[in-house]
Design an enzyme around this catalytic site. Structure first.
Site, short mmCIF file in Angstrom:
data_model
loop_
_atom_site.label_atom_id
_atom_site.label_comp_id
_atom_site.label_asym_id
_atom_site.label_seq_id
_atom_site.Cartn_x
_atom_site.Cartn_y
_atom_site.Cartn_z
N SER A 213 0.84 -1.19 0.00
CA SER A 213 0.00 0.00 0.00
C SER A 213 0.87 1.24 0.00
CB SER A 213 -0.92 0.01 1.21
OG SER A 213 -0.23 0.55 2.31
N LYS A 214 0.19 2.37 -0.04
CA LYS A 214 0.89 3.67 -0.11
C LYS A 214 1.86 3.88 1.02
CE LYS A 214 -2.82 5.89 -2.40
NZ LYS A 214 -3.79 6.80 -2.64
N ARG A 215 1.55 3.31 2.17
CA ARG A 215 2.38 3.59 3.33
C ARG A 215 3.60 2.68 3.44
NH1 ARG A 215 -2.58 4.63 4.04
NH2 ARG A 215 -3.04 2.43 4.19
N SER A 219 7.24 2.16 -1.63
CA SER A 219 6.08 2.20 -2.51
C SER A 219 6.02 3.46 -3.37
CB SER A 219 4.79 2.07 -1.70
OG SER A 219 4.64 3.19 -0.87
#
Ligand code: GLU
Length: 445
Positions: A213-215, A219
């Site tokens: 994911s974005k976190r 990424s």
């Protein structure tokens, strides 16, 4: 044979994710492999989620990765053709036409101010070049909102309309869109058009198997840029997330990937993100890179960290960079390694100072200083310096290391570094002699 037209269609809703970069890359590779066209289309109709500044992030990230698109102005200022890159927010007229067509044919209807498409309820098979045939049972499929109450068109509609308008032949996108595809096929059928072929590429997972994911670390493409990764290395690594040349090689020139890349060989299984492998590949690229090619990256990182200013002697800078380059794998390591070339006021590694700046070590620094003072600027070369160190070691009955370690720490503040003789040559006679003297004074009891 029809000519291939593919598109990369990001939504500017956040930073540029590694999965988006890989999708862009696979589209680009397929276009270059087939001699087709690679279109860039910004899917920015969802005003609530889009931010204009993220469009800039998309352009910048593609430019950094060297993924040039075929229609419209390029990051370098040149222009290919009159159209593109496309922004869906500018194409409202076109979408309205398509909505009107569905309305007039009774395939869509108004409901509470929104427009809904009558979804077929019969089963459908989505043929996919990577995933194979996927069946969808649509018995309970609700009708699909294609235009919101405020009149703005919805993703599924604009995505399909533009694929038709832009004569897209292959839709290559993340597997997260596989479940949307039956909706897209239904719309295409309602428009009486021929669907593109679909190729959904597997997700990128974290090492622990969770969806990236974005976190998650690694990424964001911007993060790689800031840490001083080489774009060719990142691009090389992205090629391996779902594709491989099948011969265990991992460092591959992009021309070779372009020559070999094809959709049916893209892995069906999800790809695992492996930062260590990326780091290793980056090191390989760093080692192989010419000084000229890494100089801009080095200059910008060192400026950002305040190691150098705007005016730096280019000859001295390149000489320093070329000996440090051998020691590092990532641009981020440069400030620590290069500070001593540009600043006299560096700190001395305290552990090493305790170990190396002993009375004997300091005496050796004194001897060295006297001896090296005898070399003039012209002879202050790695080869001559090595001879002097060896000669001094021989006459004083010591190992060369007894001279090398104190000298290195005195001139750089660090216990490790590039070849000492080259380091001394690059620093030059004046700096070396004054730093030897300074260490001797500073650490003598
Ligand atoms: N805007 C969509 C996304 O960013 C694109 C989907 C597609 O490629 O069709 O996920």
């Amino acid at each position: 044979m029809e000519s291939v037209r593919v598109r990369f269609a990001p939504s500017p809703t956040g930073m540029f994710h590694i999965g988006s970069a890989r999708t862009a890359l696979f589209n680009w590779l397929y276009a270059r492999h087939t001699g087709g066209t690679f279109i860039l289309r910004i899917e920015d109709t969802d005003a609530a989620r889009n931010k204009p500044e993220y469009v800039g992030v998309i352009f910048e990230s593609l430019r950094w990765l060297g993924l040039d698109w075929d229609e419209g102005p390029q990051p370098d200022g040149s222009v290919k053709g009159e159209k593109g890159p496309y922004s869906q927010s500018q194409r409202g007229e076109i979408y309205r036409r398509y909505v009107d067509k569905l309305l007039s044919e009774g395939k869509a209807y108004e409901s509470d101010g929104a427009i809904k498409f009558k979804t077929p309820k019969t089963p459908i098979t989505v043929p996919d070049l990577i995933c194979g045939d996927i069946q969808f049972d649509r018995t309970n499929e609700p009708d699909l909102v294609i235009q919101r109450k405020d009149g703005s068109p919805v993703f599924h509609l604009v995505n399909v309309v533009d694929d038709l308008e832009m004569d897209v032949t292959h839709v290559i996108r993340g597997e997260d869109h596989l479940s949307n595809t039956h909706k897209h096929l239904a719309l295409i059928e309602a428009f009486g058009a021929k669907p593109p072929r679909y190729a959904h590429i597997p997700l990128i997972l974290n090492p622990n198997g969770s969806k990236m994911s974005k976190r998650d670390e690694g990424s964001s493409i911007q993060g790689y840029l800031e840490q001083g990764y080489l774009p060719e290395a990142v691009r090389n690594y992205l090629c391996l997330l779902g594709w491989s040349p099948k011969d265990n090689r991992e460092v591959l020139p992009i021309e070779e990937v372009v020559a070999k890349f094809d959709l049916p060989q893209v892995n069906r299984a999800n790809a695992r993100f492996d930062i260590d492998k990326l780091f290793w590949i980056n090191g390989e690229y760093f080692r192989a890179a010419t000084i000229e090619s890494i100089e801009p990256l080095a200059l910008s990182i060192l400026r950002r960290h305040g190691v150098i200013g705007d005016d730096v002697d280019p000859v001295y800078f390149r000489a320093a960079l070329s000996i440090v380059k051998e020691k590092i794998k990532l641009g981020r390591e440069l400030p620590d390694w290069m500070r001593c070339f540009f600043h006299d006021d560096f700190e001395f590694d305290p552990e090493a100072a305790k170990k190396v700046f002993t009375p004997e070590g300091l005496a050796n620094i004194g001897k060295l200083r006297e001896r090296l003072a005898g070399l003039d600027d012209k002879n202050f070369t790695a080869a001559e310096l090595e001879k002097e160190f060896k000669a001094l070691a021989a006459v004083s009955g010591q190992k060369v290391g007894a001279l090398v370690h104190p000298a290195r720490l005195a001139v750089s503040g660090r216990p490790v570094g590039p070849s000492l003789y080259h380091l001394l040559e690059v620093l030059g006679r004046t700096r070396v002699l004054s730093r030897l003297e300074r260490a001797e004074k500073k650490f003598s009891p």
